[in-house]
Design a protein around this motif. Structure first.
Motif, short mmCIF file in Angstrom:
data_model
loop_
_atom_site.label_atom_id
_atom_site.label_comp_id
_atom_site.label_asym_id
_atom_site.label_seq_id
_atom_site.Cartn_x
_atom_site.Cartn_y
_atom_site.Cartn_z
N GLU A 1 0.84 -1.19 0.00
CA GLU A 1 0.00 0.00 0.00
C GLU A 1 0.87 1.24 0.00
OE1 GLU A 1 -2.57 1.94 3.32
OE2 GLU A 1 -3.94 0.60 2.23
N VAL A 2 0.56 2.14 -0.91
CA VAL A 2 1.24 3.44 -0.97
C VAL A 2 0.23 4.50 -0.60
CG1 VAL A 2 2.45 5.09 -2.44
CG2 VAL A 2 2.80 2.62 -2.77
N ASP A 3 0.54 5.28 0.42
CA ASP A 3 -0.38 6.30 0.91
C ASP A 3 0.24 7.67 0.65
OD1 ASP A 3 -2.22 7.89 2.15
OD2 ASP A 3 -2.28 6.74 4.01
N MET A 4 -0.34 8.38 -0.29
CA MET A 4 0.12 9.73 -0.59
C MET A 4 -0.97 10.72 -0.21
SD MET A 4 2.02 9.38 -4.27
CE MET A 4 2.28 11.16 -4.24
N HIS A 5 -0.68 11.58 0.76
CA HIS A 5 -1.63 12.59 1.20
C HIS A 5 -2.98 11.96 1.56
CE1 HIS A 5 1.42 15.27 -0.23
NE2 HIS A 5 1.23 14.93 -1.48
N LYS A 6 -2.92 10.81 2.22
CA LYS A 6 -4.12 10.08 2.63
C LYS A 6 -4.97 9.66 1.43
CE LYS A 6 -4.30 11.89 7.31
NZ LYS A 6 -5.11 12.49 8.38
N SER A 7 -4.34 9.46 0.31
CA SER A 7 -4.99 8.90 -0.88
C SER A 7 -4.29 7.58 -1.19
CB SER A 7 -4.87 9.85 -2.06
OG SER A 7 -5.43 9.25 -3.22
N PRO A 8 -4.63 6.52 -0.46
CA PRO A 8 -3.90 5.26 -0.62
C PRO A 8 -4.31 4.49 -1.86
CG PRO A 8 -5.65 4.98 0.98
CD PRO A 8 -5.66 6.43 0.59
N THR A 9 -3.40 3.70 -2.33
CA THR A 9 -3.68 2.77 -3.41
C THR A 9 -2.73 1.60 -3.29
OG1 THR A 9 -4.01 2.55 -5.81
CG2 THR A 9 -2.08 3.78 -5.09
N ASN A 10 -3.06 0.51 -3.93
CA ASN A 10 -2.14 -0.62 -3.98
C ASN A 10 -1.16 -0.44 -5.12
OD1 ASN A 10 -3.23 -2.07 -1.80
ND2 ASN A 10 -4.82 -2.97 -3.09
N ALA A 11 0.07 -0.91 -4.90
CA ALA A 11 1.09 -0.91 -5.94
C ALA A 11 1.81 -2.26 -5.88
CB ALA A 11 2.07 0.24 -5.74
N PHE A 12 2.59 -2.51 -6.89
CA PHE A 12 3.28 -3.80 -7.00
C PHE A 12 4.76 -3.63 -6.70
CE2 PHE A 12 -0.38 -3.92 -9.85
CZ PHE A 12 -1.01 -5.08 -9.41
N LYS A 13 5.26 -4.46 -5.80
CA LYS A 13 6.68 -4.46 -5.45
C LYS A 13 7.45 -5.14 -6.57
CE LYS A 13 9.87 -6.24 -1.93
NZ LYS A 13 9.95 -7.02 -0.65
N MET A 14 8.34 -4.41 -7.19
CA MET A 14 9.10 -4.95 -8.32
C MET A 14 10.05 -6.05 -7.85
SD MET A 14 8.25 -3.54 -11.24
CE MET A 14 9.68 -3.50 -12.34
N PRO A 15 10.48 -6.92 -8.76
CA PRO A 15 11.39 -8.01 -8.39
C PRO A 15 12.64 -7.52 -7.67
CG PRO A 15 10.53 -8.40 -10.59
CD PRO A 15 10.05 -7.02 -10.17
N GLN A 16 13.21 -8.39 -6.84
CA GLN A 16 14.24 -8.01 -5.89
C GLN A 16 15.49 -7.40 -6.54
OE1 GLN A 16 13.49 -7.97 -2.70
NE2 GLN A 16 15.43 -6.94 -2.26
N LYS A 17 15.82 -7.83 -7.76
CA LYS A 17 17.05 -7.31 -8.37
C LYS A 17 16.97 -5.80 -8.58
CE LYS A 17 15.67 -8.41 -13.16
NZ LYS A 17 16.10 -9.11 -14.41
N TYR A 18 15.77 -5.31 -8.84
CA TYR A 18 15.61 -3.86 -9.00
C TYR A 18 15.68 -3.15 -7.65
CZ TYR A 18 13.83 -5.57 -13.46
OH TYR A 18 13.69 -6.23 -14.65
#
Length: 344
Positions: free
Chosen positions: A105-122
């Motif tokens: 979950e990414v919360d920007m200014h109390k406007s949360p949304t889901n995001a995808f964690k990129m593969p570990q090498k990145y």
């Protein structure tokens, strides 16, 4: 007036990519702020939290230089250490496969949304550059919703604030609420941009800011993170009164809705990736003398207009050199509308 420059920011807080032409969408230029770096914070109980990487608090971010390979559908990021260390680069897909990716979950200014964690090498590559644990997050189709009036608010109630920094944060917070669904064709949606899909700046006003610096100093307008730079305005700061812009060649309309209040990020030295110790480091203070012109963010000097694409313009192309016409001019400056919206 004309379009002087066009910019997109593939990874939030990193450097811009300059464009010659680009299609417009209601959520901004394609590829604008679809990725974001998050600091990994490990709690005493073993849990993990994430902190958004923003230029104001992580100025070293400006030493990362993205580029776009649209044909190959890749983003390349080159890290150039300010201390003269060895440059290094990595590339990753513009449209990652997300089926097997962990969501965060990414919360920007109390406007949360889901995001995808990129593969570990990145994540490992970015961590090695920053010097602490971070992850690279991809937005995918998980847009953020804006709950705000799209009218030009002139009589909104004055918000309570305690400082210029809390003011801008509180203002952005008051507009955004958490959801990632588009409920209707006119729903306003965001990527990882702060308050609006487009930020428009006037180079004529930038000239006025240069006069506040000791000669022969100048300041890069990219420190203000614009998407569209317009040249040819007759007076500095006339954009404060722009209600709508039209590009006749493509029949694009852009609604200029809110002022952009500024924070200490404009004082960052882009060559060192640290707060400037020179004249530019005092620009925020210099602007506060006469650019605190929006009572809705009374502690924050104003530069640029938060804007939205006009109805029916999706898919049209804007080009550097296109004519720009002020199709609606306001009688007075707009003001952030706090009425009926979430408080901080």
């Amino acid at each position: 007036m004309k379009i002087e420059k066009l910019y997109t920011y593939p990874v939030k807080a990193l450097r811009a990519v300059e464009l010659d032409s680009v299609q417009v969408t209601k959520h901004g230029f394609p590829h604008d702020r679809r990725f974001m770096v998050l600091q990994v914070l490990k709690e005493d109980d073993g849990s993990v939290k994430y902190k958004n990487i923003h230029v104001a608090h992580f100025p070293e971010s400006v030493r990362f230089f993205p580029s776009l390979d649209l044909e190959g559908e890749r983003v390349k990021v080159t890290y150039k250490p300010a201390n003269g260390g060895e440059e290094k680069s990595i590339d990753f897909p513009l449209y990652p496969e997300t089926d097997d990716l962990e969501t965060v979950e990414v919360d920007m200014h109390k406007s949360p949304t889901n995001a995808f964690k990129m593969p570990q090498k990145y994540n490992d590559w970015f961590s090695s550059c920053y010097g602490f644990d971070v992850i690279l997050a991809y937005l995918g189709r998980n847009y953020r919703k804006v709950l705000m009036s799209t009218s030009h608010n002139k009589q909104a109630p004055k918000p309570p604030t305690n400082s210029w920094l809390s003011s801008i944060t509180s203002t952005a917070t008051s507009y955004l609420t958490g959801t990632n669904k588009e409920n209707s064709p006119d729903t306003k949606i965001l990527t990882f941009n702060d308050c609006a899909p487009y930020l428009i700046a006037s180079s004529r006003s930038m000239d006025d800011l240069h006069h506040r610096l000791p000669t022969p100093s100048t300041m890069d307008i990219l420190k203000f993170r614009p998407n569209i730079i317009v040249s040819g305005a007759s007076e500095p700061w006339e954009e404060d009164y722009w209600g709508q812009l039209t590009l006749p060649s493509s029949n694009i309309t852009i609604n200029c809705i809110h002022n952009c209040g500024r924070c200490k990020s404009i004082n960052i030295d882009y060559e060192t990736g640290a707060p400037s110790t020179g004249a530019e480091g005092g620009m925020l203070k210099a602007m506060q003398r006469d650019r605190r012109v929006d009572p809705g963010v009374k502690w924050s000097p104003i530069f640029g207009r938060y804007s939205f694409l006009g109805e029916g313009c999706e898919g049209a192309t804007v080009r550097v050199g296109d004519e720009v016409v002020v199709s609606e001019r306001l009688d007075e400056r707009t003001r952030f509308d706090w009425e009926g919206l979430a408080t901080t």
